[in-house]
Design a protein around this motif. Structure first.
Motif, short mmCIF file in Angstrom:
data_model
loop_
_atom_site.label_atom_id
_atom_site.label_comp_id
_atom_site.label_asym_id
_atom_site.label_seq_id
_atom_site.Cartn_x
_atom_site.Cartn_y
_atom_site.Cartn_z
N LYS A 61 0.82 -1.22 0.00
CA LYS A 61 0.00 0.00 0.00
C LYS A 61 0.85 1.27 0.00
O LYS A 61 0.47 2.29 -0.55
CB LYS A 61 -0.93 -0.02 1.21
CG LYS A 61 -1.89 1.13 1.30
CD LYS A 61 -2.83 0.96 2.48
CE LYS A 61 -3.79 2.12 2.60
NZ LYS A 61 -4.69 1.96 3.75
N TYR A 62 2.03 1.21 0.62
CA TYR A 62 2.87 2.41 0.78
C TYR A 62 4.26 2.28 0.14
O TYR A 62 5.04 3.23 0.21
CB TYR A 62 3.06 2.72 2.27
CG TYR A 62 1.77 2.99 2.99
CD1 TYR A 62 1.10 4.19 2.82
CD2 TYR A 62 1.20 2.05 3.85
CE1 TYR A 62 -0.10 4.45 3.48
CE2 TYR A 62 0.02 2.30 4.51
CZ TYR A 62 -0.63 3.50 4.31
OH TYR A 62 -1.81 3.75 4.96
N ASN A 63 4.57 1.16 -0.45
CA ASN A 63 5.92 0.93 -0.97
C ASN A 63 6.28 1.86 -2.13
O ASN A 63 5.53 2.00 -3.09
CB ASN A 63 6.07 -0.53 -1.43
CG ASN A 63 7.46 -0.82 -1.93
OD1 ASN A 63 8.44 -0.29 -1.42
ND2 ASN A 63 7.55 -1.64 -2.95
N LYS A 64 7.47 2.43 -2.03
CA LYS A 64 8.02 3.29 -3.09
C LYS A 64 9.35 2.75 -3.62
O LYS A 64 10.02 3.40 -4.38
CB LYS A 64 8.21 4.71 -2.55
CG LYS A 64 6.92 5.39 -2.17
CD LYS A 64 7.18 6.75 -1.56
CE LYS A 64 5.86 7.36 -1.10
NZ LYS A 64 6.05 8.51 -0.23
N ASP A 65 9.73 1.56 -3.17
CA ASP A 65 11.01 0.97 -3.55
C ASP A 65 10.75 -0.23 -4.46
O ASP A 65 10.33 -1.30 -3.99
CB ASP A 65 11.78 0.55 -2.30
CG ASP A 65 13.17 0.01 -2.60
OD1 ASP A 65 13.42 -0.41 -3.75
OD2 ASP A 65 14.00 0.01 -1.68
N SER A 66 11.05 -0.08 -5.72
CA SER A 66 10.75 -1.13 -6.70
C SER A 66 11.61 -2.38 -6.54
O SER A 66 11.29 -3.42 -7.11
CB SER A 66 10.90 -0.58 -8.13
OG SER A 66 12.25 -0.17 -8.34
N THR A 67 12.67 -2.32 -5.74
CA THR A 67 13.54 -3.49 -5.56
C THR A 67 13.01 -4.43 -4.47
O THR A 67 13.43 -5.59 -4.41
CB THR A 67 14.98 -3.08 -5.20
OG1 THR A 67 15.00 -2.45 -3.90
CG2 THR A 67 15.56 -2.13 -6.25
N LEU A 68 12.12 -3.95 -3.63
CA LEU A 68 11.68 -4.76 -2.49
C LEU A 68 10.87 -6.01 -2.85
O LEU A 68 11.08 -7.06 -2.23
CB LEU A 68 10.92 -3.90 -1.48
CG LEU A 68 11.77 -2.93 -0.68
CD1 LEU A 68 10.89 -2.08 0.23
CD2 LEU A 68 12.83 -3.64 0.12
N PRO A 69 9.93 -5.95 -3.80
CA PRO A 69 9.16 -7.17 -4.10
C PRO A 69 10.03 -8.37 -4.48
O PRO A 69 9.76 -9.49 -4.05
CB PRO A 69 8.24 -6.74 -5.24
CG PRO A 69 8.04 -5.28 -5.00
CD PRO A 69 9.39 -4.79 -4.52
N ALA A 70 11.09 -8.14 -5.24
CA ALA A 70 11.98 -9.25 -5.62
C ALA A 70 12.71 -9.80 -4.40
O ALA A 70 12.90 -11.02 -4.28
CB ALA A 70 12.98 -8.78 -6.67
N LEU A 71 13.09 -8.93 -3.47
CA LEU A 71 13.75 -9.39 -2.24
C LEU A 71 12.80 -10.21 -1.39
O LEU A 71 13.19 -11.25 -0.83
CB LEU A 71 14.28 -8.20 -1.44
CG LEU A 71 15.42 -7.41 -2.06
CD1 LEU A 71 15.76 -6.19 -1.21
CD2 LEU A 71 16.65 -8.29 -2.24
#
Length: 151
Positions: A114-124
């Motif tokens: 809902k608040y994520n602005k970091d596109s690298t986090l889902p892969a992590l």
């Protein structure tokens, strides 16, 4: 948002432009810490992630993980906003490690979609799930935002 909160948010955002290091003096849970800034405590909520609640499975382990990364170290932070509880929401770096990413990588926090602005986090997060790190060892993991609805 009232003027006081807006002013506080603007000051926090301005100050975060400078790479001052501040001592991490407390860890509340897997996504919240306290820094000593100008001899005053500043509560920081890690941006983009949501860690298990204290009463939730892996809540204590998540807190221990964040403590391992940051407690007692000097940290820098990039403020993004102020939340409704008055905490500075920020990306925090301790000893060259971005705590927000590391918590997800270790499997002790979800990406807060809902608040994520970091596109690298889902892969992590996906890698932690596949590798069954941290909370992902359980077959059924309830995200904190759903857990809080039941409280």
């Amino acid at each position: 948002m009232n003027y006081r909160k807006l002013l506080t948010a603007l000051i926090a955002l301005h100050l975060s432009d400078f790479a001052f290091a501040h001592k991490v003096i407390g860890i509340s849970d897997g996504d919240t810490m306290t820094l000593l800034v100008d001899n005053k405590s500043l509560k920081i909520r890690l941006a983009n992630i949501d860690a298990p609640e204290k009463k939730q499975s892996f809540g204590q382990k998540s807190k221990e993980s964040l403590s391992d990364i940051c407690l007692g170290t000097d940290a820098t932070y990039e403020a993004q906003t102020i939340d409704r509880y008055g905490r500075t929401v920020a990306v925090v770096t301790c000893n060259g490690i971005e705590a927000n990413k590391e918590q997800v990588k270790r499997g002790f926090a979800w990406v807060y979609v809902k608040y994520n602005k970091d596109s690298t986090l889902p892969a992590l997060e996906n890698q932690a799930r596949v590798s069954r790190f941290g909370l992902w060892v359980e077959n059924i993991s309830i995200p904190p935002w759903e857990f809080r609805k039941k409280m």
